[in-house]
Structure formats: structure tokens, C-alpha cells
Design a protein around this motif. Structure first.
Motif, PDB file in Angstrom:
ATOM      1  N   LYS A   1       6.469   7.646   1.920  1.00  0.00           N
ATOM      2  CA  LYS A   1       7.849   7.409   2.357  1.00  0.00           C
ATOM      3  C   LYS A   1       8.081   8.062   3.714  1.00  0.00           C
ATOM      4  O   LYS A   1       7.306   8.914   4.161  1.00  0.00           O
ATOM      5  CB  LYS A   1       8.840   7.954   1.335  1.00  0.00           C
ATOM      6  CG  LYS A   1       8.744   7.305  -0.041  1.00  0.00           C
ATOM      7  CD  LYS A   1       9.742   7.905  -1.016  1.00  0.00           C
ATOM      8  CE  LYS A   1       9.626   7.251  -2.399  1.00  0.00           C
ATOM      9  NZ  LYS A   1      10.555   7.855  -3.385  1.00  0.00           N
ATOM     10  N   GLY A   2       9.203   7.679   4.315  1.00  0.00           N
ATOM     11  CA  GLY A   2       9.658   8.328   5.545  1.00  0.00           C
ATOM     12  C   GLY A   2       8.605   8.354   6.629  1.00  0.00           C
ATOM     13  O   GLY A   2       7.955   7.356   6.948  1.00  0.00           O
ATOM     14  N   ARG A   3       8.404   9.568   7.204  1.00  0.00           N
ATOM     15  CA  ARG A   3       7.487   9.719   8.327  1.00  0.00           C
ATOM     16  C   ARG A   3       6.039   9.448   7.932  1.00  0.00           C
ATOM     17  O   ARG A   3       5.204   9.156   8.782  1.00  0.00           O
ATOM     18  CB  ARG A   3       7.609  11.129   8.908  1.00  0.00           C
ATOM     19  CG  ARG A   3       8.966  11.401   9.556  1.00  0.00           C
ATOM     20  CD  ARG A   3       9.017  12.798  10.118  1.00  0.00           C
ATOM     21  NE  ARG A   3      10.319  13.062  10.744  1.00  0.00           N
ATOM     22  CZ  ARG A   3      10.651  14.241  11.269  1.00  0.00           C
ATOM     23  NH1 ARG A   3       9.775  15.245  11.239  1.00  0.00           N
ATOM     24  NH2 ARG A   3      11.835  14.422  11.813  1.00  0.00           N
ATOM     25  N   GLU A   4       5.735   9.620   6.646  1.00  0.00           N
ATOM     26  CA  GLU A   4       4.365   9.384   6.199  1.00  0.00           C
ATOM     27  C   GLU A   4       3.930   7.937   6.427  1.00  0.00           C
ATOM     28  O   GLU A   4       2.737   7.641   6.510  1.00  0.00           O
ATOM     29  CB  GLU A   4       4.228   9.756   4.717  1.00  0.00           C
ATOM     30  CG  GLU A   4       4.435  11.242   4.453  1.00  0.00           C
ATOM     31  CD  GLU A   4       4.614  11.547   2.979  1.00  0.00           C
ATOM     32  OE1 GLU A   4       4.657  10.587   2.194  1.00  0.00           O
ATOM     33  OE2 GLU A   4       4.699  12.737   2.620  1.00  0.00           O
ATOM     34  N   ARG A   5       4.913   7.015   6.519  1.00  0.00           N
ATOM     35  CA  ARG A   5       4.575   5.612   6.774  1.00  0.00           C
ATOM     36  C   ARG A   5       3.916   5.448   8.145  1.00  0.00           C
ATOM     37  O   ARG A   5       3.050   4.599   8.334  1.00  0.00           O
ATOM     38  CB  ARG A   5       5.820   4.724   6.682  1.00  0.00           C
ATOM     39  CG  ARG A   5       6.288   4.488   5.248  1.00  0.00           C
ATOM     40  CD  ARG A   5       7.554   3.650   5.210  1.00  0.00           C
ATOM     41  NE  ARG A   5       7.934   3.330   3.832  1.00  0.00           N
ATOM     42  CZ  ARG A   5       7.640   2.186   3.226  1.00  0.00           C
ATOM     43  NH1 ARG A   5       6.959   1.254   3.878  1.00  0.00           N
ATOM     44  NH2 ARG A   5       8.027   1.956   1.983  1.00  0.00           N
ATOM     45  N   ALA A   6       4.340   6.266   9.118  1.00  0.00           N
ATOM     46  CA  ALA A   6       3.732   6.205  10.450  1.00  0.00           C
ATOM     47  C   ALA A   6       2.269   6.649  10.382  1.00  0.00           C
ATOM     48  O   ALA A   6       1.397   6.079  11.059  1.00  0.00           O
ATOM     49  CB  ALA A   6       4.509   7.084  11.432  1.00  0.00           C
TER      50      ALA A   6
ATOM     51  N   ILE B   1       0.837  -1.199   0.000  1.00  0.00           N
ATOM     52  CA  ILE B   1       0.000   0.000   0.000  1.00  0.00           C
ATOM     53  C   ILE B   1       0.874   1.252   0.000  1.00  0.00           C
ATOM     54  O   ILE B   1       0.626   2.205  -0.747  1.00  0.00           O
ATOM     55  CB  ILE B   1      -0.954  -0.018   1.215  1.00  0.00           C
ATOM     56  CG1 ILE B   1      -1.914  -1.206   1.114  1.00  0.00           C
ATOM     57  CG2 ILE B   1      -1.736   1.293   1.309  1.00  0.00           C
ATOM     58  CD1 ILE B   1      -2.692  -1.482   2.388  1.00  0.00           C
ATOM     59  N   ALA B   2       1.930   1.243   0.832  1.00  0.00           N
ATOM     60  CA  ALA B   2       2.839   2.394   0.898  1.00  0.00           C
ATOM     61  C   ALA B   2       3.537   2.622  -0.439  1.00  0.00           C
ATOM     62  O   ALA B   2       3.688   3.753  -0.902  1.00  0.00           O
ATOM     63  CB  ALA B   2       3.868   2.175   2.007  1.00  0.00           C
ATOM     64  N   ARG B   3       3.940   1.506  -1.082  1.00  0.00           N
ATOM     65  CA  ARG B   3       4.617   1.635  -2.374  1.00  0.00           C
ATOM     66  C   ARG B   3       3.667   2.200  -3.423  1.00  0.00           C
ATOM     67  O   ARG B   3       4.026   3.069  -4.206  1.00  0.00           O
ATOM     68  CB  ARG B   3       5.148   0.261  -2.797  1.00  0.00           C
ATOM     69  CG  ARG B   3       6.172   0.301  -3.917  1.00  0.00           C
ATOM     70  CD  ARG B   3       6.662  -1.094  -4.276  1.00  0.00           C
ATOM     71  NE  ARG B   3       7.176  -1.803  -3.122  1.00  0.00           N
ATOM     72  CZ  ARG B   3       6.708  -2.951  -2.670  1.00  0.00           C
ATOM     73  NH1 ARG B   3       5.684  -3.549  -3.280  1.00  0.00           N
ATOM     74  NH2 ARG B   3       7.232  -3.528  -1.609  1.00  0.00           N
ATOM     75  N   GLY B   4       2.436   1.705  -3.417  1.00  0.00           N
ATOM     76  CA  GLY B   4       1.469   2.166  -4.410  1.00  0.00           C
ATOM     77  C   GLY B   4       1.083   3.619  -4.240  1.00  0.00           C
ATOM     78  O   GLY B   4       0.805   4.321  -5.217  1.00  0.00           O
ATOM     79  N   LEU B   5       1.071   4.095  -2.980  1.00  0.00           N
ATOM     80  CA  LEU B   5       0.708   5.495  -2.713  1.00  0.00           C
ATOM     81  C   LEU B   5       1.935   6.408  -2.677  1.00  0.00           C
ATOM     82  O   LEU B   5       1.799   7.599  -2.405  1.00  0.00           O
ATOM     83  CB  LEU B   5      -0.028   5.578  -1.366  1.00  0.00           C
ATOM     84  CG  LEU B   5      -1.431   4.964  -1.324  1.00  0.00           C
ATOM     85  CD1 LEU B   5      -1.967   4.930   0.090  1.00  0.00           C
ATOM     86  CD2 LEU B   5      -2.375   5.730  -2.233  1.00  0.00           C
TER      87      LEU B   5
END
Length: 765
Positions: A35-40, A28-32
Motif C-alpha cells: 500500500k501507499g509508498r510501497e507501491r512505488a 500483485i500489489a493486492r496479493g502482497l
């Protein structure tokens, strides 16, 4: 989709809806492009969507819309609809979820009854939506269940028959009408299902006999009952047998190991030989080679053999037989490292320094020829100065270097300080006719420890190589004891005036130090039992939790692919990641590792339960003609209902109901794992040696009813004050711990030979 400052709920939901194959947080993170802090932020959003029911957790780090099954996942089939279609639901971490799914057949091959799922079964499926309906095609059946069935003993009476359950915990008993007997005779072991009651609401349970599986007089009945009660597959599908009879190994470049005198060291009656070892001394250390049968070359992914092996998960070892994961046509032939015969192998070459620390290792896909087949006893006798036969020929070139390398590895093992529990194993001996001939305690030789340590090192090397290659793998994990179990253990030690620092992280060396201090004392067996109960259960996992018992950071199973599917997965992962052939781990299988790890952990537990049940029955049969005899035993379990006693010699477990001990009012002291008589304070406790009389044997359930002959011990000084508070009604808080307390007060329950509980565990690395 363009770069986003951070995702919001709707963006995440839209992405999951439009990309149903992207289920993990990483995908999901890769598709959107998060990165970085946004993962939290993404992690918190996923948690919120799961909490409000919008998303359903389908794995440790995987989600799907609550009403949307994953494209590949486990389906629990629950019933057949009015059209005759098999219906199920997808299974997530929290159980079945989402819409009804219709079963439409097997994926990639014609339908065949042998591998079709049914009601109550779980299967790994390809799932997709067609014309507004969810449909599933099965990749493999993971779990066969005999829905509502009962395995038991049929007895014929003047007014009809009845089936008595073989499981102690099963409370049902079925009456069998003549029309539903289906040929069963008095004394037959049968599988029974409930008879539809219609409008009838009251009266006895009626049953229908579905199958006769044997007769109670058959010496093999103990294992038969366990096999059928736990649904362990016995017969192989014809397609799998055909593949085993005509093995076609995958093509691969192989290193020639035929000039290296690798030898097998196994039990004297072993039918297959899946590991061979070799060592040589170097100027500054040791070179060790562990070679394992190349099962992956013959059991190719998604072949009939592979699907059946995954379904079984592992071989199951009963006292009188083995239910193998792979047919003997393969495991005892092409995948057995027979002496003098050319065989394909997966090997690991390890270099150790003189202190036993590993400096390097490499994996090899090779061809080998075993130089000798030795038993543990033959190898040990040769080292002890009594060589004979093939062992004498192997003594100088092979055995002495092996023992030299082991001395170095043992030094390193002692520094590592794995958990050192001395748990004797017993073996039931049989005559050629299948009757019980006797029971012996297995002798623990240095040869056993040598092979065990070499296998552990090979397993560690496999995990290290796969991590280095960033390859998916299934670890063998043994989690650290929980805080609750450590707290309970520390409280228990206080009752015998010993201390445990609960503020520090549990370490194996602390347990070992404690076991060393009490070795040979009155508390020896008591503390050993409590240390064992404090441990977590070893399982398979795609997440590395380490192996607490072995005190290893990473550990995988590599050395027994004939009998464990986990090892086959590790072999395939090594083949793929190291470029050792075309038959490695596929992307599809890599994506299913979490479900597969759960499944093979379940099949292992199933096998262990079946093995224990069969052993209990055989021990009960062995002792059936000793009713009235006296035995010495040791208390191995303490509950509010009574005491569990392991009898000396046989190791059989019996039960002393608390109501039969005396007219005293007995109270459970859960912290001390003791029961005591209110008033006098006299005590029976874990580890205590007692004298008992065998009162009753129920071979069908494997139960032994015992009568206590020994007097209780005097009240322990350190517990009088705490017990006085309990006696005055000030009950302490109930809590869970390694002793599995059942409550404070012990009444006087009747002995129920069908529901005798059990305290007996077997550790497996």
C-alpha cells in the motif's frame, strides 16, 4: 501472506510464480498487501525485473515470468512440428516470448475447420501447463494470415504461366508450371504460394496456384483483390448464420419508447438503420434521445456470431459492396430500426440547456418503433422549405425540434472547438452491371452534421456513465500530436513565413485559428495537408488518452454496434454496470479488453488499407481509356523519389517520378515539403496546383504514372540561404516528421508500377 514493510525482488517473483493469474501491478500489489509508498517500490522492482529479462511485459501494466505464458492471452502460431501439432508462442508487448505452446483445439465447443487457427494465425487462447508441456485452447481466432501467399494476375504464355502481384509493394513474381496451374486460365485472379525448392538454390521463383478468386474483366475484381490480399473474412460459418436466421434475444426489462416519434436519417441507399433520433424543446433547454439497435441482445458473448464478429472487428466498406461484421440476415432485419416495426434498442436520453451544455443523461433499454425513414437529402430539403412525402409529415413534430436542438449543440461545439478540417469525400457510382458510371464529390449537408453531433454526444455519455460506474471499457482515443511532429510542423510554417508557438501544448483551437487565417489563400490546401499529417492515428484503448481531434476528455464508441465490435463491448459494459439485463460484459471478456482493443485497432487499419486499395484500382480502371489526356491536379505528397498528385474531379492519386521532370538535379527540402532544382532554386511543393498528362495506368495495382507539364515556381526568398548550405554539402540533420522525409538527395529512380508508394489518409473518429 502477511503485511510487508516493502517487497523485494524474490518476494515478487515467488508471488508471480505461485499466482500465475495475478499479472497486473494492481493484482500483485493486492496479493502482497502493498500500500501507499510501497507501491512505488513495487513499480521499480517490476521495471528492474523486466529490464534484466526475468519478467516479460504482456500488457501496458501487466507482467509474467519470461518463461511463463499468461493463463489467457494471444498466441502466435508459427509452424507444425514433426508430430503434426500446431506450435506457437505467447505474444506480449515486445512480440512472441516464452516456451513453445501446443494447440489442442477450440475452447468450449467441438473442433470446426471454419474457426481453427493455422500457421501464421493469431488466436486468443486459454493456456495451461500439463505434464511439463504448455498447451492452448483457442477462444477465438483474431487474425488469419495467408502465409507467404501472393494475390495476383495469372497470365498464360507459350512456355508456361506467371503470376504478377496485385500489391504495388510486392516484388515477387511467380512462374507457374503446368502441373501447378490447377485450372487457372489467362486473366484469372489467383492466390499463389511458393513451391518448395528442395535442393534447388537458383533460378526463378516457382509457385503453386491455390485458388482462383475471379477474373480481371469482372468489374468487381478491384474489391475481390483487396479482400483476399488483406485476408478479410467474407463467408460466415454456418453456426453463425443459423444464429442470425433464428435470433433469440436475451430476456431483459425494457422501457416503452414506442410513443416517441424517433426517426432514422441515413444515406438514401442504406440497407440497415442502426440509429434513430428525437428532440423536444423544454422550457430551459432541450431533451434529445438517441436510440441504437440492441445488437447485444442478439449477439451474446462467446456465441458463434460473437466469435465471428470479434474476428472481423468491423465492417469493411468498398466502393461497390460491404463485407459486414454481422450477417445481413441480422443486421438488415432484427437489428435494423425499420419504419413502423417494433424493435429492441439501447437508448440514451440527454438534457441540454439552451447553450447546448449537457446537464444530465440516462441510459435506457427499450422498445421503439421508428416513425419515419428519411434520407439526409429528404430531411435537409424539408428544413430548407421544400418538404415532401414523409418528411413533410415529420417537419413540425420532429425535424424542426431536431434542428433547434442541433443549433444549441452546435453552439457548444464551437466553444469546444474540435479540429475543423474540410476533407471532401468522393463516391464512385456504378451501373447495375457493376461498371463504373462516374465519380462525384459527396455533398456535406447540415443534416450530416446534425446526426454526427448527436452521435458524438451519445458516445461521450457512454464513456461518462461507464467511468462513473467504475466499469471496464474500451475508449476511442486520439492522442495529442507528438513533440517531434509539432516541431516539424512549426519548421514547415517558417518556410512560408508563418509562426507556431512550439512551447505551448497543442490545442485544436490553435490549429483552427491557423486554418481560418489561410482559408482561400495559396497556402490553404498545403497547410491543411500538413495539419492532417501532424495528427496521431485514432485507435481503441482500455487506457483513456482523450480525443484530441474532437477536443474531448473521454470518448467511447456506442452508436454503431452493427458495424463495430468496439460499440458492442460498450453496450455490454453498460448493460452489466447499469443492471439492464443478463447479457452484459463478462469478467472473462473484461479481463481481455487490452488484447481486444489492440485487435480491433488492427482490423480497422486492415479495412482502411483494403478500402484504399480497392478505390485506387477502381479509379485506375475509370481512367484507363484516358491515357494521353491532360488533367489539373494538386501536389499532395513530396518525396525524394517524386511527387504525388491528386487529380481534380476524380481525386485519383498519381505519381510523377523525379527523373521525368527535367534534366535538373532535384533536391528534397523536407522542412518546406518541396523539391527544388539545384542552381536555379525553382520549386515544386505541397499544395501546388499543376497540369499533368496521364502516361500509364496499371489497374491491377491501382497505379497512375503522370508527366509534369507545369513549370516549377520561382525559388522562395525565405529558403535560399538554407538551400545554399545544403547545396554546398552542409546537410541538416535528418529527422522524422509529418512529411515522412525520405532523405535529402533525390536521384533518378525508374518508375516501378509495382511499387508505387501512396500518400492518402482518411480520418475516422
Amino acid at each position: 501472506m502477511g503485511l510487508m514493510s516493502f517487497p523485494d525482488k524474490q518476494t515478487v517473483l515467488d508471488f508471480i510464480r505461485d499466482n500465475p493469474t495475478a499479472t497486473t501491478k494492481q493484482e500483485i500489489a493486492r496479493g502482497l498487501h502493498v500500500k501507499g509508498r510501497e507501491r512505488a517500490v513495487l513499480r521499480e522492482i517490476l521495471k528492474e525485473l523486466e529490464a534484466d529479462g526475468t519478467l516479460e511485459r504482456t500488457g501496458k501494466r501487466a507482467w509474467a515470468q519470461a518463461d511463463r505464458p499468461p493463463p489467457t492471452g494471444v498466441v502466435q502460431f508459427t509452424h507444425t512440428d514433426e508430430n503434426g501439432d500446431l506450435i506457437g508462442k505467447a505474444v506480449g508487448d515486445n512480440g512472441p516470448f516464452g516456451p513453445d505452446i501446443i494447440y489442442t483445439g477450440l475452447s468450449g465447443k467441438p473442433k470446426g475447420k471454419a474457426t481453427e487457427p493455422g500457421e501464421g494465425d493469431r488466436a486468443l487462447c486459454k493456456i495451461k501447463q500439463e505434464d511439463g508441456e504448455w498447451k492452448a485452447r483457442a477462444l477465438t481466432v483474431l487474425e488469419k494470415r495467408l502465409t507467404n501467399s501472393l494475390v495476383g494476375l495469372y497470365s498464360q504464355g507459350p512456355r508456361g504461366g506467371k503470376v504478377t502481384p496485385a500489391n504495388r509493394k510486392e516484388r515477387r513474381e511467380f512462374l507457374i508450371q503446368e502441373a501447378d496451374r490447377n485450372g487457372a486460365e489467362d486473366g484469372d485472379l489467383v492466390i499463389t504460394t511458393p513451391k518448395p525448392q528442395g535442393r534447388r538454390q537458383y533460378g526463378p521463383n516457382l509457385g503453386v496456384i491455390q485458388e482462383v478468386i475471379g477474373h480481371i474483366s469482372d468489374p468487381r475484381s478491384a474489391s475481390l483483390l483487396a479482400i483476399h490480399a488483406h485476408g478479410i473474412p467474407v463467408d460466415f460459418p454456418e453456426a453463425a448464420l443459423e444464429q442470425a436466421r433464428n435470433p433469440k434475444p436475451a430476456p431483459a426489462e425494457r422501457e416503452d419508447l414506442t410513443q416517441i416519434p424517433l426517426i432514422t436519417i441515413d444515406p438514401h441507399d442504406a440497407r440497415d438503420h442502426d440509429d434513430a433520433v428525437y428532440a423536444e424543446q423544454l422550457d430551459d433547454g432541450w431533451r434529445v434521445i438517441v436510440a441504437i439497435a440492441d445488437v447485444a441482445a442478439f449477439v451474446t458473448p462467446d456465441s458463434p456470431l460473437d466469435r465471428e464478429a470479434l474476428k472481423r472487428g468491423n465492417s469493411t466498406y468498398f466502393p461497390d459492396r460491404v463485407v459486414p461484421m454481422l450477417p445481413f440476415e441480422l443486421s438488415a432485419d432484427e437489428c435494423s430500426l425499420r419504419e413502423g416495426e417494433l424493435r429492441r434498442c439501447m437508448a440514451v436520453e440527454m438534457i441540454f440547456d439552451k447553450a447546448g451544455t449537457k446537464r444530465s443523461h440516462r441510459f435506457i433499454r427499450g422498445m421503439m418503433k421508428s416513425a419515419a425513414k428519411l434520407s439526409y437529402e429528404e430531411a435537409q430539403a424539408a428544413i430548407d422549405g421544400k418538404p415532401g412525402g414523409k418528411a413533410e409529415e415529420m417537419l413540425e413534430p420532429v425535424l424542426k425540434p431536431l434542428w433547434g436542438a442541433y443549433a444549441a449543440l452546435a453552439e457548444a461545439r464551437d466553444r469546444r472547438s474540435p479540429l475543423d478540417l474540410d476533407l471532401p469525400e468522393r463516391r464512385i457510382l456504378f451501373t447495375e452491371e457493376g461498371e463504373i458510371d462516374g465519380i462525384i464529390t459527396k455533398e456535406r449537408l447540415e443534416a450530416h452534421r446534425l446526426i454526427e453531433e448527436f452521435m458524438i454526444q451519445a458516445n461521450v455519455a457512454a464513456a461518462e456513465s461507464l467511468e462513473k460506474q467504475n466499469s471496464p471499457l474500451i475508449y476511442r482515443v486520439h492522442d495529442t500530436p507528438t513533440d517531434a511532429k509539432i516541431a516539424a510542423f512549426a519548421e514547415f510554417l517558417q518556410t512560408i513565413d508563418m509562426k507556431w508557438n512550439i512551447g505551448q501544448r497543442p490545442q485544436t483551437e490553435n490549429f483552427n485559428r491557423l486554418l481560418g487565417e489561410i482559408d482561400g489563400s495559396d497556402y490553404d490546401q498545403m497547410v491543411t495537408q500538413m495539419v492532417l499529417r501532424t495528427q496521431a492515428q485514432a485507435i481503441y484503448s482500455e487506457e483513456n488518452l482523450g480525443h484530441f481531434g474532437l477536443n474531448l476528455v473521454r470518448y467511447a464508441h456506442f452508436t454503431s454496434p452493427i458495424r463495430r465490435y468496439a460499440d458492442l463491448i460498450v453496450h455490454r459494459a453498460l448493460i452489466a454496470s447499469l443492471g439492464l439485463g443478463p447479457d452484459g460484459l463478462s469478467k472473462d471478456m473484461a479481463a481481455r479488453l487490452e488484447e481486444m482493443a489492440q485487435h480491433i485497432s488492427d482490423t480497422e487499419r486492415r479495412s482502411m488499407a483494403a478500402e484504399r486499395e480497392a478505390t485506387d484500382r477502381y479509379l485506375a480502371i475509370f481512367l484507363a481509356d484516358r491515357v494521353g489526356s491532360e488533367f489539373e491536379g494538386r501536389i499532395t505528397g513530396v518525396t525524394g523519389a517524386g511527387l504525388f498528385i491528386a487529380l481534380a474531379g476524380s481525386g485519383a492519386d498519381g505519381f510523377v517520378p523525379i527523373s521525368s521532370i527535367s534534366d535538373d538535379y532535384w533536391v528534397l527540402d523536407e522542412a518546406a515539403m518541396q523539391i527544388y532544382a539545384r542552381g536555379s532554386g525553382k520549386t515544386y511543393g505541397l499544395g501546388q496546383i499543376v497540369r499533368v498528362r496521364l502516361k500509364e495506368v496499371t489497374p491491377l495495382q491501382g497505379g497512375l504514372l503522370l508527366e509534369m507539364l507545369s513549370d516549377p515556381m520561382p525559388a522562395p526568398k525565405g529558403r535560399r540561404e538554407a538551400r545554399a548550405k545544403t547545396d554546398n554539402g552542409h546537410h541538416s540533420r535528418r529527422r522524422s516528421g509529418p512529411g515522412k522525409p525520405t532523405g535529402k538527395r533525390s536521384g533518378k529512380p525508374k518508375f516501378n508500377k509495382k511499387t508505387l508508394p501512396k500518400h492518402k489518409r482518411k480520418r475516422r473518429n
